[in-house]
Design a protein around this motif. Structure first.
Motif, PDB file in Angstrom:
ATOM      1  N   GLN A 179     -68.229  14.620  15.659  1.00  0.00           N
ATOM      2  CA  GLN A 179     -69.308  13.675  15.913  1.00  0.00           C
ATOM      3  C   GLN A 179     -70.397  13.815  14.852  1.00  0.00           C
ATOM      4  OE1 GLN A 179     -69.546  11.442  18.365  1.00  0.00           O
ATOM      5  NE2 GLN A 179     -67.893  12.043  19.760  1.00  0.00           N
ATOM      6  N   TRP A 181     -73.542  13.341  15.186  1.00  0.00           N
ATOM      7  CA  TRP A 181     -74.751  13.960  15.735  1.00  0.00           C
ATOM      8  C   TRP A 181     -74.608  15.474  15.900  1.00  0.00           C
ATOM      9  CZ3 TRP A 181     -73.529  16.498  20.116  1.00  0.00           C
ATOM     10  CH2 TRP A 181     -72.451  16.014  20.878  1.00  0.00           C
ATOM     11  N   GLY A 190     -82.165  19.990  23.106  1.00  0.00           N
ATOM     12  CA  GLY A 190     -80.887  20.281  23.727  1.00  0.00           C
ATOM     13  C   GLY A 190     -79.798  19.325  23.282  1.00  0.00           C
ATOM     14  N   LEU A 191     -78.601  19.572  23.789  1.00  0.00           N
ATOM     15  CA  LEU A 191     -77.433  18.796  23.415  1.00  0.00           C
ATOM     16  C   LEU A 191     -77.625  17.309  23.685  1.00  0.00           C
ATOM     17  CD1 LEU A 191     -74.581  19.196  22.288  1.00  0.00           C
ATOM     18  CD2 LEU A 191     -73.771  19.440  24.631  1.00  0.00           C
ATOM     19  N   ASP A 192     -78.182  16.979  24.838  1.00  0.00           N
ATOM     20  CA  ASP A 192     -78.383  15.569  25.182  1.00  0.00           C
ATOM     21  C   ASP A 192     -79.404  14.907  24.268  1.00  0.00           C
ATOM     22  OD1 ASP A 192     -76.493  15.635  27.143  1.00  0.00           O
ATOM     23  OD2 ASP A 192     -77.906  15.925  28.796  1.00  0.00           O
ATOM     24  N   ASP A 193     -80.381  15.700  23.796  1.00  0.00           N
ATOM     25  CA  ASP A 193     -81.386  15.145  22.875  1.00  0.00           C
ATOM     26  C   ASP A 193     -80.726  14.690  21.582  1.00  0.00           C
ATOM     27  OD1 ASP A 193     -83.453  15.696  24.641  1.00  0.00           O
ATOM     28  OD2 ASP A 193     -83.762  17.707  23.842  1.00  0.00           O
ATOM     29  N   TRP A 194     -79.752  15.458  21.114  1.00  0.00           N
ATOM     30  CA  TRP A 194     -79.069  15.112  19.870  1.00  0.00           C
ATOM     31  C   TRP A 194     -78.091  13.958  20.100  1.00  0.00           C
ATOM     32  CZ3 TRP A 194     -77.181  20.805  19.465  1.00  0.00           C
ATOM     33  CH2 TRP A 194     -78.280  21.655  19.288  1.00  0.00           C
ATOM     34  N   ARG A 195     -77.349  14.065  21.220  1.00  0.00           N
ATOM     35  CA  ARG A 195     -76.264  13.122  21.473  1.00  0.00           C
ATOM     36  C   ARG A 195     -76.771  11.693  21.649  1.00  0.00           C
ATOM     37  NH1 ARG A 195     -72.824  14.678  26.527  1.00  0.00           N
ATOM     38  NH2 ARG A 195     -72.281  16.440  25.170  1.00  0.00           N
ATOM     39  N   PHE A 196     -77.894  11.553  22.313  1.00  0.00           N
ATOM     40  CA  PHE A 196     -78.374  10.209  22.630  1.00  0.00           C
ATOM     41  C   PHE A 196     -79.532   9.748  21.748  1.00  0.00           C
ATOM     42  CE2 PHE A 196     -76.576  11.870  26.660  1.00  0.00           C
ATOM     43  CZ  PHE A 196     -75.490  11.005  26.724  1.00  0.00           C
ATOM     44  N   LYS A 197     -79.808  10.514  20.701  1.00  0.00           N
ATOM     45  CA  LYS A 197     -80.862  10.121  19.781  1.00  0.00           C
ATOM     46  C   LYS A 197     -80.422   8.904  18.980  1.00  0.00           C
ATOM     47  CE  LYS A 197     -83.682  11.863  15.949  1.00  0.00           C
ATOM     48  NZ  LYS A 197     -83.890  12.998  15.013  1.00  0.00           N
TER      49      LYS A 197
END
Length: 383
Positions: A179, A181, A190-197
């Motif tokens: 991926q 990201w 956190g992981l979600d911050d990167w994934r959904f940025k």
């Protein structure tokens, strides 16, 4: 009258001698002439001190490239080794003046991983595609050439060859299981911050991201319709007399179907394995080609226009061109004022430095990366 003729003769002789002195030596395959530094106007003692500095400042990371890579990218949530790797050798390098070897150290014929120096070789395959008309312009949208879904969507459809080449494409997606990201994520969040940025607008921010560089390699494969190592070999490495020992790898899962033939899409570095494996001497030949504006012994292998293009600062980062670093902006080396210097750089202190002003090529292997500026400064002091 006699005085005028003598003066004219002297002026012509000066320019002829200057022209002759300025011509580079181009080593034949399996040969390379060494000259005493002093014979080329170089202070041998100062040059020896520069070499000693390189030998004394070996990259401090592990000699096991697999371990070094895993440690170096431990902040990445899904980082794994997908391509070939090799235990590295010791410090090595070579310095060319006018094409002649004036200094060398270590095992310059050992084939080592070169990590992100690979990007400058990848850039060259893009330049060749431009020269041959396979790509009309770097400002073209890549989606006009690669229409298999890689550049679908409102965001990715904006990506141009230009932004891929200067690492500001902000391409968003997954390639060969990786991926974008997850590649070199921010140190905080956190992981979600990167994934959904939400990705930034293409062309606005330079982000050092190997997934996007690998998207460039994949896209160039679609344009050339043959493996990029073959393109590089035919058009560059064979004509410059490189050895037969260099290799360019991709990942174990980066094989794709091109016109019914299985081909490997290579990587732009050794981040997760792969990339160019090569000797210091073959690096030196590549650097010498660029020192001479893409001309090798009278034959223009890649256009001078492309060599000039790779040295143009990107809109997003003054220190970066088309997959080559520039001695400008925030990455300018202390004590080295010449902004015309440009270089290929890779993890672990792998560098090919092109210094047109001094007719120099400097190749280092496994030099502590933050010491390269001082090393170059010391070599230039010997001129």
């Amino acid at each position: 009258m006699k005085y005028t003729k003598s003066l004219t003769f002297c002026v012509l002789l000066f320019f002829c001698l200057s022209y002759t002195m300025a011509q580079s030596y181009f080593p034949p395959r399996n040969q390379w002439e060494t000259k005493e530094a002093s014979s080329l106007g170089v202070n041998a003692e100062v040059l020896a001190e520069a070499v000693a500095y390189a030998e004394a400042n070996e990259y401090s990371g592990s000699k096991d490239s697999r371990i070094a890579s895993l440690i170096g990218f431990r902040s990445e949530p899904y980082h794994e080794i997908l391509g070939p790797m090799r235990e590295r050798g010791g410090p090595a390098g070579v310095i060319l003046k006018g094409g002649y070897i004036v200094a060398q150290w270590g095992d310059v014929n050992r084939v080592d991983m070169t990590h992100s120096v690979t990007k400058s070789y990848l850039s060259t395959t893009a330049g060749l595609a431009i020269d041959k008309g396979l790509i009309r312009s770097t400002t073209d949208k890549v989606a006009d050439y690669v229409w298999d879904g890689t550049y679908d969507g409102e965001h990715n459809s904006k990506v141009t060859w230009h932004t891929l080449l200067n690492q500001s494409s902000a391409w968003s997606g997954e390639l060969f299981g990786l991926q974008d990201w997850a590649d070199r994520p921010p140190r905080s969040g956190g992981l979600d911050d990167w994934r959904f940025k939400k990705p930034v607008e293409p062309g606005t921010v330079m982000e050092y991201n190997d997934v996007r560089v690998n998207v460039l390699a994949y896209s160039l494969l679609q344009v050339w319709r043959k493996p990029l190592p073959q393109v590089l070999k035919e058009h560059i490495m064979d004509p410059i007399g490189a050895s037969t020992t260099w290799r360019w790898y991709g990942y174990e899962n980066s094989w794709v179907n091109v016109d019914g033939v299985k081909m490997q899409s290579v990587t732009g570095g050794g981040h997760s394995g792969g990339g160019v494996f090569i000797s210091a001497m073959d690096h030196a030949r590549f650097g010498l080609l660029f020192l001479n504006d893409g001309n090798w012994n009278g034959k223009q292998l890649i256009s001078k226009e492309w060599v000039e293009k790779v040295q143009v600062s990107s809109e997003a980062n003054q220190s970066y061109g088309y997959l080559w670093w520039l001695n400008k902006g925030r990455r300018k080396w202390e004590g080295v004022e010449d902004e015309s210097i440009y270089y290929a750089a890779g993890f672990g202190g792998n560098f090919i430095v092109v210094d047109k002003q001094n007719d120099l090529v400097i190749v280092t292997r496994w030099l502590e990366p933050n010491k390269i500026g001082e090393m170059v400064k010391r070599v230039r002091a010997a001129m």
